[in-house]
Write a protein that holds these residues in place. Structure first.
Motif, PDB file in Angstrom:
ATOM      1  N   VAL A  21      42.401 -27.860 -16.099  1.00 57.23           N
ATOM      2  CA  VAL A  21      41.905 -26.981 -15.038  1.00 57.23           C
ATOM      3  C   VAL A  21      40.619 -26.285 -15.477  1.00 57.23           C
ATOM      4  CG1 VAL A  21      42.401 -24.835 -13.797  1.00 57.23           C
ATOM      5  CG2 VAL A  21      44.135 -26.635 -13.909  1.00 57.23           C
ATOM      6  N   LYS A  22      40.589 -25.790 -16.694  1.00 55.41           N
ATOM      7  CA  LYS A  22      39.370 -25.134 -17.190  1.00 55.41           C
ATOM      8  C   LYS A  22      38.207 -26.119 -17.235  1.00 55.41           C
ATOM      9  CE  LYS A  22      41.834 -21.696 -20.010  1.00 55.41           C
ATOM     10  NZ  LYS A  22      43.162 -21.984 -19.452  1.00 55.41           N
ATOM     11  N   SER A  23      38.490 -27.339 -17.673  1.00 58.60           N
ATOM     12  CA  SER A  23      37.444 -28.352 -17.750  1.00 58.60           C
ATOM     13  C   SER A  23      36.905 -28.688 -16.362  1.00 58.60           C
ATOM     14  CB  SER A  23      37.985 -29.609 -18.438  1.00 58.60           C
ATOM     15  OG  SER A  23      36.999 -30.601 -18.539  1.00 58.60           O
ATOM     16  N   GLY A  24      37.792 -28.781 -15.372  1.00 60.74           N
ATOM     17  CA  GLY A  24      37.358 -29.054 -14.007  1.00 60.74           C
ATOM     18  C   GLY A  24      36.506 -27.939 -13.439  1.00 60.74           C
ATOM     19  N   TYR A  25      36.883 -26.706 -13.741  1.00 62.24           N
ATOM     20  CA  TYR A  25      36.120 -25.536 -13.304  1.00 62.24           C
ATOM     21  C   TYR A  25      34.714 -25.556 -13.900  1.00 62.24           C
ATOM     22  CZ  TYR A  25      35.155 -20.464 -12.789  1.00 62.24           C
ATOM     23  OH  TYR A  25      34.615 -19.235 -12.505  1.00 62.24           O
ATOM     24  N   ASP A  26      34.628 -25.825 -15.193  1.00 66.04           N
ATOM     25  CA  ASP A  26      33.321 -25.864 -15.857  1.00 66.04           C
ATOM     26  C   ASP A  26      32.474 -27.030 -15.347  1.00 66.04           C
ATOM     27  OD1 ASP A  26      34.187 -23.686 -17.284  1.00 66.04           O
ATOM     28  OD2 ASP A  26      34.669 -24.812 -19.100  1.00 66.04           O
ATOM     29  N   ALA A  27      33.117 -28.161 -15.096  1.00 64.43           N
ATOM     30  CA  ALA A  27      32.379 -29.313 -14.573  1.00 64.43           C
ATOM     31  C   ALA A  27      31.777 -28.988 -13.206  1.00 64.43           C
ATOM     32  CB  ALA A  27      33.306 -30.524 -14.474  1.00 64.43           C
ATOM     33  N   ALA A  28      32.541 -28.292 -12.370  1.00 68.03           N
ATOM     34  CA  ALA A  28      32.041 -27.922 -11.042  1.00 68.03           C
ATOM     35  C   ALA A  28      30.823 -27.017 -11.155  1.00 68.03           C
ATOM     36  CB  ALA A  28      33.146 -27.231 -10.246  1.00 68.03           C
ATOM     37  N   GLN A  29      30.864 -26.080 -12.098  1.00 70.08           N
ATOM     38  CA  GLN A  29      29.721 -25.185 -12.238  1.00 70.08           C
ATOM     39  C   GLN A  29      28.478 -25.949 -12.699  1.00 70.08           C
ATOM     40  OE1 GLN A  29      30.795 -21.576 -14.426  1.00 70.08           O
ATOM     41  NE2 GLN A  29      31.408 -20.750 -12.447  1.00 70.08           N
TER      42      GLN A  29
END
Length: 700
Positions: free
Chosen positions: A658-666
């Motif tokens: 989830v953290k990785s997906g959040y950072d990827a979106a940013q």
């Protein structure tokens, strides 16, 4: 996630007895004193922590409580725990209480001393306790036994902290008498072997109550109580009620009911497999005291909160994980609004010993930084997200909120990826709440989800042409390694995830599916542990072999606090750790141990299917992620960002995905950012999202 409520939680509650100035909570929702490690090393509150608590007050809580706050330096139990041990703490805490009051919430502080659970390596002081009984779970340091005079000195420390709390503007002082900390240690036969006046389990508690009341005559004062300690030789439920019957209750304004101790941590932060509202059965006995009651314990939905309040079980509820996962949970309870649900994975409590407390489902908390809203993207920007697991779903939501038109493609038949398989495990029954919420968010935000759509990551150009994407997020989970031993290609050998996906009925007890009589599992990671625990619970004989030295090393203690003992005590489960499979012949495995000479080898019967858990072998990390992204971007002709275990070398757990997906979106949003100078490219406004400040109060 939304649920209907009937309004019990929204009713105001007035507290205050025996002539003390009454104070009114605007509703029945209080934040529990959940520790977070967001303070400084010397006990000061930080901008990050103030913003975290104020965000939850703004969301609507009636009472906001600090974490367990130590009253003396030798009682400090966490590296970045809050303190009220010196006057220097007061100005920072006054900034907190002023901010909470400005949002309409009352402010509470919980006074605590770790006693035997505090360790010199953290506090810098020798730990002290009623008796020299170490707490193995906390570190095992043998405490020095307090003299009678030193007990009175500690009482004075509680009083001094209470005076500072009043000076800092707190409305409520909650005395921590639970969870195996100092006051609880005086109550418990496990930790109190004294023969003087402090042998009486209520004596130290009463001295503290009296001293705090004298120091804060007009504050609301309560005590947090463990309604059951947990261990068989600890305080029983009936004994705890008897102790509280001897407490100076006339000097209190409420009781706050919790449970457990360090020796029974599953009672402090309950596993997902335990029923919601589980402390209600214990709360009834405390009604005899005539005090308003608060209650904690798996209060994870508006429905269960309305039930315990409506039935008169308690007068207010203490919420921890639910509002950590999303402060909007308060709006869900009070007004039926949408919120991000807690899944009871207990990553929050398990990260407490490692640093800042994070959250699996909410990547915006506990990362020592400002979780800035994902930048708005230019009008008409399109993004393709490959993979509908936790990383892909998170990236898709963030990008849709930023104004992008998002398409999610996944080869599976349902959302969630591997998390959808975890939903069927005995120890993680709440995991479906994240997938259900994600599905609702996809619909709300107009995300185009295409399941059963396998994408060839080697030809992203075709994907870009098909979807018109201006950028791509690859959240596929990486390439699965081979099993790595002769015989791995024989019939009956399967990846755990493929095996589960092909048998949707196996793990549903009510679906009538037949469980296998026996299985062999190669790997001792969290996936293997969960599957072994679930199958063994339904009667399957399990042989579990793994190179790990302990079961599920990537998981924290609380995440496996019930599963591991069950496996170790089940006579139908065989566990061989520190061992590798060298060969498989269709019915037996040859394993090699980890002896010093490396020569130990033996054949074991391997009944049933041989299931391979992927994290036995690591993903290929020989090519840096940024290099892979550059190559993929050249091939696709648009920016490409990797998310999930395809890029992250940390353990392959949902929290990291989830953290990785959040950072990827940013990162993608930054690449597609709108030009603020061009009005027609302004993004659609985002709904309210919490913003939490960094350790120094600035963006980092």
């Amino acid at each position: 996630m939304t649920e209907h409520n009937t309004g019990h939680a929204a009713r105001p509650l007035t507290l205050g007895r025996n002539g003390r100035t009454p104070r009114t909570l605007r509703n029945r929702l209080a934040s529990a004193p959940m520790e977070r490690n967001y303070g400084t090393v010397d006990g000061h509150i930080t901008g990050q922590y103030i913003d975290y608590l104020v965000t939850r007050a703004r969301a609507g809580l009636g009472l906001v409580t600090t974490e367990a706050t130590y009253v003396r330096a030798d009682g400090k139990g966490r590296t970045h725990q809050l303190g009220l041990h010196t006057d220097a703490m007061v100005p920072g805490l006054r900034r907190l209480t002023d901010a909470l009051h400005a949002e309409g919430a009352l402010a509470a502080v919980e006074l605590n001393h770790g006693g035997r659970t505090a360790q010199a390596a953290v506090s810098g002081h020798k730990n002290v306790a009623p008796s020299p009984v170490p707490c193995a779970v906390a570190g095992g340091e043998v405490p020095r036994e307090l003299t009678a005079g030193e007990c009175h000195d500690l009482v004075a420390a509680y009083a001094a902290a209470a005076r500072r709390a009043v000076a800092a503007g707190f409305d409520v002082i909650n005395i921590h008498g639970a969870h195996g900390y100092l006051i609880h240690q005086f109550m418990s036969p496990i930790s109190n072997h004294r023969t003087d006046e402090f042998a009486a389990p209520e004596h130290f508690l009463n001295l503290v109550i009296d001293a705090v009341r004298e120091a804060a005559p007009d504050a609301l004062v309560g005590v947090r109580v463990s309604v059951v300690e947990g261990p068989a030789d600890g305080i029983s439920a009936e004994e705890q009620v008897a102790i509280m019957a001897k407490a100076h209750l006339d000097r209190l304004d409420f009781l706050d009911l919790s449970a457990g101790s360090y020796d029974a941590g599953e009672w402090i932060v309950q596993p997902g497999e335990w029923k919601p509202g589980l402390l209600r059965d214990y709360a009834t006995a405390y009604r005899r005291f005539g005090l308003p009651l608060g209650m904690a314990g798996r209060l994870n939905s508006p429905a269960v909160i309305e039930e315990v309040l409506g039935d008169g079980v308690c007068d207010f509820v203490s919420l921890a994980r639910a509002i950590h996962a999303d402060p909007a949970f308060a709006g869900g309870v009070l007004r039926g609004e949408t919120y991000r649900p807690c899944i009871a994975c207990n990553v929050c409590i398990d990260t407490l010993g490692q640093g800042q407390v994070t959250c699996t489902v909410n990547p915006a908390v506990g990362r020592s930084r400002v979780p800035l809203p994902t930048p708005g993207v230019r009008q008409g920007a399109r993004v393709a997200v490959v993979g509908a697991g936790p990383a892909g779903l998170t990236a898709a939501r963030e990008l849709a909120l930023s104004g992008a038109q998002v398409t999610v493609l996944d080869g599976g038949a349902r959302l969630g990826g591997q998390l959808a398989l975890a939903e069927r495990m005995k120890s993680t029954p709440d995991f479906h709440r994240f997938t259900d919420w994600s599905a609702a968010e996809n619909e709300r935000l107009g995300i185009d989800v295409r399941l059963g759509n396998q994408v060839d990551s080697r030809d992203l150009g075709a994907l870009v042409r098909e979807t018109g994407a201006d950028a791509v997020v690859l959240a596929t989970g990486g390439t699965r390694p081979g099993a790595g031993f002769p015989g791995a290609d024989l019939p009956g050998v399967a990846d755990v995830r493929d095996w589960l996906a092909a048998r949707p009925e196996v793990l549903h007890p009510d679906a009538g599916g037949d469980v296998p009589e026996a299985v062999t599992i190669w790997g001792a990671d969290s996936v293997a542990m969960s599957l072994a625990d679930t199958l063994a619970d339904r009667g399957t004989a399990v042989l579990l072999v793994g190179p790990q030295e302990v079961l599920a090393p990537e998981s924290g203690r609380r995440a496996k606090i019930l599963a591991v003992p069950r496996l170790e005590q089940n006579p139908r489960v065989r566990i061989r750790l520190g061992a590798t499979i060298e060969e498989y012949d269709g019915g037996r495995i040859r394993i090699a141990g980890t002896s010093r000479d490396g020569a130990d080898s033996e054949w074991l019967d391997a009944p049933g299917s041989l299931l391979v858990s992927r994290s036995v072998l690591p993903l290929d990390g020989s090519i840096p992620a940024e290099d892979r992204e550059a190559v993929l971007a050249r091939e696709a002709g648009v920016p490409v960002v990797l998310a999930g275990t395809v890029v992250d070398r940390s353990p392959a757990i949902a929290s990291n995905a989830v953290k990785s997906g959040y950072d990827a979106a940013q990162r993608i949003a930054a690449a597609l950012a709108a030009d603020p100078a061009t009005p027609e490219t302004e993004p659609a406004p985002r709904p309210y999202e919490p913003v939490e400040l960094s350790m120094n109060g600035a963006a980092s």
